[in-house]
Every structure is written in structure tokens, then in C-alpha cells.
Design an enzyme around this catalytic site. Structure first.
Site, short mmCIF file in Angstrom:
data_model
loop_
_atom_site.label_atom_id
_atom_site.label_comp_id
_atom_site.label_asym_id
_atom_site.label_seq_id
_atom_site.Cartn_x
_atom_site.Cartn_y
_atom_site.Cartn_z
N GLY A 9 0.83 -1.21 0.00
CA GLY A 9 0.00 0.00 0.00
C GLY A 9 0.85 1.24 0.00
N ASN A 10 0.23 2.38 0.24
CA ASN A 10 0.98 3.64 0.32
C ASN A 10 0.29 4.59 1.30
OD1 ASN A 10 -0.90 5.44 -1.21
ND2 ASN A 10 -0.51 3.88 -2.78
N ARG A 11 0.89 5.74 1.48
CA ARG A 11 0.45 6.64 2.55
C ARG A 11 -0.74 7.52 2.20
NH1 ARG A 11 3.84 6.65 6.66
NH2 ARG A 11 6.02 6.10 6.35
N SER A 12 -1.28 7.40 1.01
CA SER A 12 -2.37 8.31 0.64
C SER A 12 -3.59 8.13 1.56
CB SER A 12 -2.78 8.05 -0.80
OG SER A 12 -3.93 8.79 -1.09
#
Ligand code: C5P
Length: 415
Positions: A218-221
Site C-alpha cells: 500500500g501507500n500513505r495516501s
């Protein structure tokens, strides 16, 4: 400003929560209330218990558009703070005491006003008033800096005579200047229905690429920017399609499509592209995904797994390649180095009409925070560097440029 705000189109028909906390300047809030009501604003007054030491609830109930509320728990209306927060176009606190600012900065919601401040997505204006020593105390100044960083507007107190005869900084700004500040904030959003008849598709959040049934890449968005873009488009009259990986409040009439992976987002966007006029790809889409997703949870006992990755479909590039005349594509570029260079390269490669580039290494902009600062680039070479602002304000600036771009396209077509 003129003595009366009557006839001010920035104010008429807007809904304002007027918060009054317990300072001697609370009597001036009566004048603010009257001026707002005269200008056609629906004013919902919320007083703290301390405010009652200085002004009477009856005064506000008589002048405002609805009776004063003070209680967080009310038998007639079980959760007034959410209604007040959600329906407001703006929340103003005048006067804002040191205690109120401290609670707001710390996220404490132990009464109706502080809970409403946390429950709203509308712009908030605080108008501090207190004795000079308190105003200059680092605790107060740091709380105010925190609030500013989160996008809260501030009308600073003036120098002048304070309660008890002292003279110094800390006197509440005049009702006229506070009403003007309210009008300026509302005016920057009010009455702009320049996306009426336009369909805007926004993507929001970060994608998740499954490794096994439990884990993902995943990512931090957080989806805050994407959802602000959806709200701003809806406010300006657009029909909104929101393709999102995250659950956050959405505009009332938006078509919301919940997705998880880059592939799902790609499919959802492509299936809905036909009637769309503007696409805003605010989502942080994974560039790579595992080639194979393990059917069962990968066991630790098997040792470190080898996760082989493959590219995901690039949605924005696909849109850029198949763009029909008149469609506007807005891309985002989250960068940590050479923001302008990388963003320009992406804009040209993906055939994008407007690129919003963020330096995500800055602490007050980009992922997760409430504020953002961006470079706005277009293929003609125009570059605009915004100041630090709320994500909703940045969304509005982006649509200003989209509206400009659409006007240019229409002009070109007529030539
Ligand atoms: O190349 P990069 O991923 O930095 O480009 C960012 C822009 O491209 C964003 O607007 C993002 O939503 C979009 N994108 C996409 N599909 C991908 C990767 C990024 O649409 N697979």
C-alpha cells in the site's frame, strides 16, 4: 468595508455557525450576529457555558436564525454537533479564548462548540481575544500556529484598550472586519457554479495490491485531497463520480465506486469514461503488484517469501492515450526530488492537461496532513506555485484552472 453587509452576495443564503466562548468581548459577537443576519446569513449560535458569564443566551436567540445551543447532549436533537458541523458553510468563533484555542488545537471536544469544530469540514475562522500576556504566551501562539497549519483562518486581535483599563494587543477585531473576513472566505467559494453540466471523475486514496489474503502493498495516501476535490467539484455544480479506495464523507449526490487495487480502479474508471468531461487522478496508484497472490496466508515458518512484482496498468497514461477532444485530464505527481522536472516529464509523457505536483517530503504538504502546497503545471509551460492552503482551497484553485482550460478549448473549437 461598508457599515452594512446587506446585499453582499458572498454572504446571502449561507449558513454560519457562530461560536461564542467566554471572554469579555462576547458582547461584540452580538453585533457580528446582527450584521450576518442582516446580510441574509442563516446564523446558528453556539455558546460555551463560560460565554453566559458575559452575554445572555436570550439575546442571541432573539437575533439569530435559530435558538442558541449549548448542550452536547440534547433530547430534542441527539447529536447537534454533527448536524451543525455538516450543514455549515463556515464556523466562526468570536471571541476565541485561550482555552478554546487550546482545546481546538489539542482535538478536545468536551462541549458543543469544541465538538462542532471537530465535526465540520467547512472553513473555520477563529478570532482570538484575551489579555496581552495570554495572547503573547508561547502556548497560545503555538496553538494558533498549529491551527493555521491545519488551514484554520485567523483574524488577529487588535491593539487597544482591554478589560480593566490595560492597553495592549489582544482586543477582539471589530465586528465589521470579522464580518468582512467571513465574506472573503465564503466569497472565494460562494456562488461559483462554473462546473454546472460538467461531469467530473475523481479518483481518491491509495491502492492496495494483495500479496496474500491478509497482506498488501500500500501507500500513505489518505484520500483527503481526492475527497476535497470531489466536494469542491460538487459545490461548483458538477456531477461527480468518485472512484475511491477509502471511506470518507462524500458529496451528497456523487456516484461513489469503491475499489481496492490498481486493476479495479483502472476497470472502474475506464467503464465510466464515456460521458466524463474532466478526470482528476488524485489517487496514489501502485506502480507494481505481486505477479501471483497467495491463496492462503503465507506462513512465517516457510522463511522470507520471494514476492515477484509486475507493472500495474497506468490509468492516467491510458486515459491520455485515448483522450477524446474536449476531455481534460488532471494528474498528480508526488515527488521527493526535482519536483518540477519529474512532474513536467510525467505531464508530457502521459498527455495530461494539468499536473499538480507535490513535494511529499515537506511535513505540512502531501500525504495525510490537512494542508497542501503544490506546483501547478500545464503543457504551455505555465507554472504556478501555490501557498500553503487547505486541501479544499487547493481543490478550488485546481478547478479554476480546469475551468480556464475548458474555456480555451471551447474557444479553439469555435475558431
Ligand atoms: O508516474 P506516477 O505514478 O508518479 O504518476 C502519478 C499520476 O499518475 C497520478 O495522477 C496517478 O493517479 C497516476 N497513475 C495512474 N496509474 C498508475 C500510476 C499512476 O493513473 N498505475
Amino acid at each position: 468595508m461598508s457599515e452594512s453587509a446587506a446585499g453582499d452576495t458572498r454572504l446571502a443564503g449561507r449558513r454560519v455557525v457562530l461560536g461564542v466562548s467566554g471572554g469579555i468581548a462576547a458582547y461584540k459577537a452580538v453585533e457580528i450576529c446582527r450584521r450576518l443576519v442582516d446580510a441574509g446569513v442563516h446564523v446558528a449560535p453556539v455558546l460555551t457555558a463560560d460565554a453566559l458569564h458575559f452575554v445572555g443566551a436570550t439575546t442571541f436567540s432573539a437575533l439569530a436564525s435559530e435558538p442558541v445551543r449549548m448542550a452536547l447532549f440534547d433530547t430534542a436533537e441527539p447529536i447537534p454537533h454533527t448536524r451543525l458541523g455538516q450543514t455549515a458553510d463556515l464556523v466562526v468563533v468570536a471571541p476565541a479564548t485561550a482555552k478554546l484555542l487550546g482545546k481546538y488545537a489539542a482535538g478536545i471536544s468536551d462541549d458543543l462548540l469544541s465538538a462542532t469544530l471537530l465535526a465540520t469540514r467547512a472553513p473555520v475562522l477563529v478570532c482570538p481575544a484575551m489579555h496581552t500576556e495570554m495572547w503573547e504566551h508561547p502556548a497560545v501562539q503555538e496553538n494558533l500556529a498549529t491551527l493555521r497549519r491545519r488551514g484554520v483562518h485567523v483574524v488577529e486581535p487588535e491593539e487597544g484598550r482591554l478589560a480593566g483599563g490595560d492597553v495592549g494587543a489582544g482586543r477582539l477585531a471589530s465586528p465589521a472586519s470579522i464580518v468582512e473576513a467571513i465574506a472573503a472566505i465564503l466569497g472565494s467559494r460562494a456562488g461559483r457554479r462554473d462546473l454546472e453540466g460538467v461531469t467530473v471523475l475523481v479518483t481518491s486514496g491509495g491502492t492496495r495490491e494483495a500479496i496474500d489474503p491478509v497482506r498488501f502493498i500500500g501507500n500513505r495516501s489518505s484520500g483527503k485531497m481526492g475527497h476535497a476535490l470531489a466536494h469542491a467539484a460538487a459545490d461548483r455544480g458538477a456531477r461527480v463520480v468518485l472512484v475511491t479506495t477509502v471511506e470518507r464523507p462524500v458529496p451528497a449526490l456523487a456516484e461513489v465506486v469503491k475499489v481496492e487495487s490498481a486493476q479495479e480502479m483502472h476497470d472502474a474508471v475506464m467503464a465510466r469514461m464515456g460521458p466524463v468531461d474532466v478526470v482528476v487522478m488524485a489517487a496514489a496508484v501502485a506502480d507494481f503488484r505481486p505477479v501471483a497472490v497467495a491463496e492462503q496466508k503465507i506462513k512465517k515458518a516457510g522463511g522470507p517469501p520471494r514476492v515477484v512484482l509486475e507493472p500495474t496498468p497506468d490509468i492516467l497514461a491510458a486515459l491520455g492515450a485515448s483522450k477524446r477532444p474536449g476531455q481534460i485530464l488532471v494528474g498528480f505527481a508526488a515527488e521527493t526530488t526535482d519536483v518540477r522536472g519529474h512532474a513536467t516529464e510525467k505531464m508530457l509523457r502521459k498527455n495530461v492537461d494539468l499536473m499538480v505536483a507535490n513535494d511529499v517530503s515537506a511535513p505540512d504538504a502531501g500525504f495525510e496532513v490537512e494542508t497542501n502546497r503544490a506546483l501547478l503545471l500545464d503543457p504551455s509551460g505555465r507554472v504556478e506555485e501555490t501557498t500553503l492552503m487547505s486541501k479544499l482551497a487547493l481543490a478550488d484553485r485546481i478547478y479554476d484552472l480546469v475551468v480556464d482550460a475548458r474555456a480555451h478549448l471551447a474557444l479553439d473549437e469555435r475558431r
